[in-house]
Design an enzyme around this catalytic site. Structure first.
Site, mmCIF file in Angstrom:
data_model
loop_
_atom_site.group_PDB
_atom_site.id
_atom_site.type_symbol
_atom_site.label_atom_id
_atom_site.label_comp_id
_atom_site.label_asym_id
_atom_site.label_seq_id
_atom_site.Cartn_x
_atom_site.Cartn_y
_atom_site.Cartn_z
ATOM 1 N N SER A 89 15.261 -60.569 2.456
ATOM 2 C CA SER A 89 15.300 -59.715 3.632
ATOM 3 C C SER A 89 14.041 -59.922 4.492
ATOM 4 O O SER A 89 13.813 -61.023 4.996
ATOM 5 C CB SER A 89 15.467 -58.253 3.182
ATOM 6 O OG SER A 89 15.896 -57.430 4.240
ATOM 7 N N HIS A 225 22.953 -54.907 -0.603
ATOM 8 C CA HIS A 225 21.717 -55.514 -0.103
ATOM 9 C C HIS A 225 20.725 -55.844 -1.223
ATOM 10 O O HIS A 225 20.057 -56.869 -1.180
ATOM 11 C CB HIS A 225 21.063 -54.596 0.927
ATOM 12 C CG HIS A 225 19.926 -55.235 1.651
ATOM 13 N ND1 HIS A 225 20.062 -56.404 2.392
ATOM 14 C CD2 HIS A 225 18.606 -54.908 1.741
ATOM 15 C CE1 HIS A 225 18.901 -56.744 2.910
ATOM 16 N NE2 HIS A 225 17.989 -55.862 2.533
#
Length: 253
Positions: A89, A225
């Site tokens: 990320s 995620h």
């Protein structure tokens, strides 16, 4: 070095070093643990200001600050043996920014770059993504609940939230203001591997092809995620990294 790098296991005979960059608001411990698992690889987990032992230091305000500090500390050791980069990320963006500067300024290149859970910085999908750092605390926590990865009981504890929310918002401010043009030609020549969670929001992983003329691969794993926190997924990732870095070391020699 110890101020910026967390290395649980020194491995002078390692075939390569893996430099790991935290996700937004994250610390170094998750990746530093990998150093005890990867016996042929020395793991350096980057520590950013405003958290862990650096909690009293002000947060960085730009990607340039992160790049300058990390490269100033690591440059001497990066010349000692092959190295690779891993980031999830926010950490994927940091990995790319580091690789970009190392190649352009210092003529150094990783033997592999592993990017997780993020669109390429110049992709339209990333440019159009809504800014999260400007959300109110309440809206921010609602978004965190949706993406998963943080235990609900922590999000419901105001004292805990007060500890991690500033670092998370600071990192998101950095990455949301990081701008990078699509490369006219590949900057790197090393292989690039993208990992992502099958249930995460879509990311433009294919756009990462543009950063290198080397081999490109995508590995999709079950989860949202923070799929990489799952033990089974972590094993797949570490086995993959080990395989490719050990193979790369043979080519390097």
């Amino acid at each position: 070095m110890d101020k910026v790098i967390n290395c649980f296991s020194k491995r002078p005979d390692a075939v390569a070093r893996l430099i790991c960059f935290p996700w937004a608001g994250g610390g170094s411990i998750h990746y530093a643990r990998w150093g005890k698992i990867l016996t042929s690889i020395e793991v350096y987990a980057v520590k950013l200001p405003g958290r862990e032992a650096r909690a009293k230091e002000p947060f960085f305000q730009s990607m340039e600050q992160i790049v300058d500090e990390v490269i100033n500390v690591l440059l001497p050791v990066l010349k000692e043996k092959p190295f690779a980069l891993f980031g999830h990320s926010f950490g994927a963006m940091t990995s790319f920014a580091i690789a970009d500067t190392l190649k352009r300024v210092h003529k150094l290149e990783p033997i592999h770059i592993f990017l997780s859970g993020a669109s390429a910085p110049y992709s339209e999908m990333r440019i159009q993504a809504p800014k999260r750092s400007d959300l109110s605390d309440e809206e921010f926590l609602q978004w965190m609940t949706r993406i998963g990865g943080t235990p609900p009981e922590l999000l419901a504890n105001p004292e805990v939230v007060k500890l991690f929310l500033p670092a998370l918002k600071a990192d998101l401010h950095v990455v949301e203001n990081y701008r990078c043009d699509k490369p006219e030609s590949p900057l790197l020549s090393c292989p690039v591997t993208c990992f992502d969670g099958k249930q995460d929001m879509p990311h433009d992983l294919q756009a990462w092809k543009d950063i290198s003329s080397g081999d490109f691969a995508v590995q999709m794993l079950p989860g949202a995620h923070f799929y990489l926190k799952d033990a089974a997924n972590e094993k797949i990732i570490l086995d993959y990294i080990t395989k490719y870095l050990e193979m790369a070391e043979m080519d390097y020699l």
